[in-house]
Design a protein around this motif. Structure first.
Motif, PDB file in Angstrom:
ATOM      1  N   ARG A 288       9.537 117.452 102.393  1.00 55.29           N
ATOM      2  CA  ARG A 288       8.996 117.451 104.071  1.00 55.29           C
ATOM      3  C   ARG A 288       8.532 118.867 104.392  1.00 55.29           C
ATOM      4  NH1 ARG A 288      13.101 115.207 105.630  1.00 55.29           N
ATOM      5  NH2 ARG A 288      12.609 113.080 105.938  1.00 55.29           N
ATOM      6  N   VAL A 289       7.453 119.158 104.556  1.00 57.67           N
ATOM      7  CA  VAL A 289       7.006 120.523 104.836  1.00 57.67           C
ATOM      8  C   VAL A 289       6.826 120.362 106.381  1.00 57.67           C
ATOM      9  CG1 VAL A 289       5.206 122.035 104.530  1.00 57.67           C
ATOM     10  CG2 VAL A 289       5.404 120.460 102.759  1.00 57.67           C
ATOM     11  N   LEU A 290       7.743 121.554 106.968  1.00 56.05           N
ATOM     12  CA  LEU A 290       7.693 121.588 108.400  1.00 56.05           C
ATOM     13  C   LEU A 290       6.932 122.783 108.615  1.00 56.05           C
ATOM     14  CD1 LEU A 290      11.344 121.584 108.697  1.00 56.05           C
ATOM     15  CD2 LEU A 290       9.943 119.583 109.246  1.00 56.05           C
ATOM     16  N   PHE A 291       5.754 122.641 109.415  1.00 53.24           N
ATOM     17  CA  PHE A 291       4.867 123.814 110.137  1.00 53.24           C
ATOM     18  C   PHE A 291       5.259 124.202 111.227  1.00 53.24           C
ATOM     19  CE2 PHE A 291       2.743 120.688 106.937  1.00 53.24           C
ATOM     20  CZ  PHE A 291       1.975 121.655 106.258  1.00 53.24           C
ATOM     21  N   MET A 292       5.578 125.477 111.471  1.00 50.71           N
ATOM     22  CA  MET A 292       6.026 125.915 112.726  1.00 50.71           C
ATOM     23  C   MET A 292       4.930 127.107 112.956  1.00 50.71           C
ATOM     24  SD  MET A 292       9.644 127.782 113.942  1.00 50.71           S
ATOM     25  CE  MET A 292      10.479 126.237 113.902  1.00 50.71           C
ATOM     26  N   ALA A 293       4.610 127.460 114.024  1.00 44.26           N
ATOM     27  CA  ALA A 293       3.507 128.576 114.518  1.00 44.26           C
ATOM     28  C   ALA A 293       4.004 128.950 115.828  1.00 44.26           C
ATOM     29  CB  ALA A 293       2.083 127.708 114.435  1.00 44.26           C
TER      30      ALA A 293
END
Length: 299
Positions: A288-293
């Motif tokens: 599960r790849v969490l993309f935070m920006a």
């Protein structure tokens, strides 16, 4: 008389990363040290894991109770078998003036862990430190790996797993839960992208998918991977490059991620979107790849 300073040059820097290997496999790397002095240098080699004070040094606050900034341990995961994870040959000798000496570093992990490490010190004349090298390596039970992003786990093992038998039972328990759920256990990865305010360049990050080469592997089946590009990613301003592909043994491929803040972005509520990365080799693994920006100021 003439006072002469010993001078040596090492072929590697401060870190020697042995990379990913299959658990139970053995790989070697050669470190060359050249004697630029006009005198013969007697040398000896020390590993921190074999230090007589290492057991005493471990009687401190466990590293998982301290922040990552405060962690100072240099000896990581050790083999269940009791044999050294890293070994070096030769351990002592002499380097003639103008000559060089090859040191063979062996990495032999006996179970899966991403946090094998040790500290190698080369001494001359028995007391003067000539070179210090941090040794690192990782081992997996399967011929593929994914790395990148911000670590979401702690670099120590559970005290509950004290033997290979217990480890095997633990893995069987995890596999049983995965079968009941109809899928393999899912690991999490965090990618943090920081966009500089007013910049013409997007924020960038990447994941690396690799396939290991090992004599322990009979069939040379390719490793396939796919990162699901959900509509939520595009709406949040994320773009993927190389999200799908196949690997032969010994290959690496990178998944590039870029982010430009959308026009309607609320800076008080930075986007956090997840997507599923599937890697197929001898088994199918899911991440599960969490993309935070977030937007940061130029200063």
């Amino acid at each position: 008389g003439h006072g002469v300073m010993p001078s040596t040059v090492c072929s590697v820097g401060e870190v020697l990363d042995m990379g990913y290997v299959m658990a139970g496999d053995t790989v070697t790397s050669t470190v060359k040290i050249e004697n630029n002095s006009t005198l013969t240098l007697p040398f000896s080699v020390q590993l921190e894991s074999l230090s007589p004070t290492w057991d005493r040094d471990r009687q401190k606050i466990p590293s998982f109770l301290t922040s990552s900034v405060q962690r100072t341990e240099i000896v990581g995961t050790q083999n269940y078998s009791g044999f050294s994870v890293f070994s070096v040959s030769p351990t002592e000798g002499k380097i003639e003036a103008g000559k060089s000496q090859d040191f063979v570093v062996t990495f032999s992990p006996d179970h899966e862990s991403l946090y094998y490490s040790d500290h190698l010190k080369v001494l001359v004349f028995g007391k003067q430190t000539a070179h210090e090298i941090q040794l690192k390596g990782a081992a997996r039970n399967h011929p593929m790996f994914v790395e990148g992003g911000v670590p979401l786990d702690v670099p120590v093992e559970s005290l509950a797993v004290t033997s290979p038998v217990a480890s095997q039972k633990a893995r069987e328990g995890v596999n049983l839960v995965a079968v009941c759920l109809g899928q393999e256990a899912v690991r999490s990865l965090l990618l943090l992208l920081e966009y500089v305010e007013g910049s013409a360049e997007p924020a960038r990050a990447e994941l690396t998918v690799g396939a290991m080469q090992s004599p322990l592997l009979a069939a040379k089946k390719a490793v396939e991977f796919s990162l699901d590009s959900a509509p939520e990613l595009q709406r949040a301003g994320f773009a993927l490059d190389g999200a799908k592909g196949a690997l032969e043994r010994g290959q690496l491929k990178r998944i590039g991620v870029s982010w430009v803040p959308p026009a309607d972005l609320q800076t008080s509520d930075p986007p956090l979107v997840s997507a599923l990365l599937t890697v197929k080799g001898d088994i199918t693994e899911s991440y599960r790849v969490l993309f935070m920006a977030r937007v940061v100021s130029a200063s």
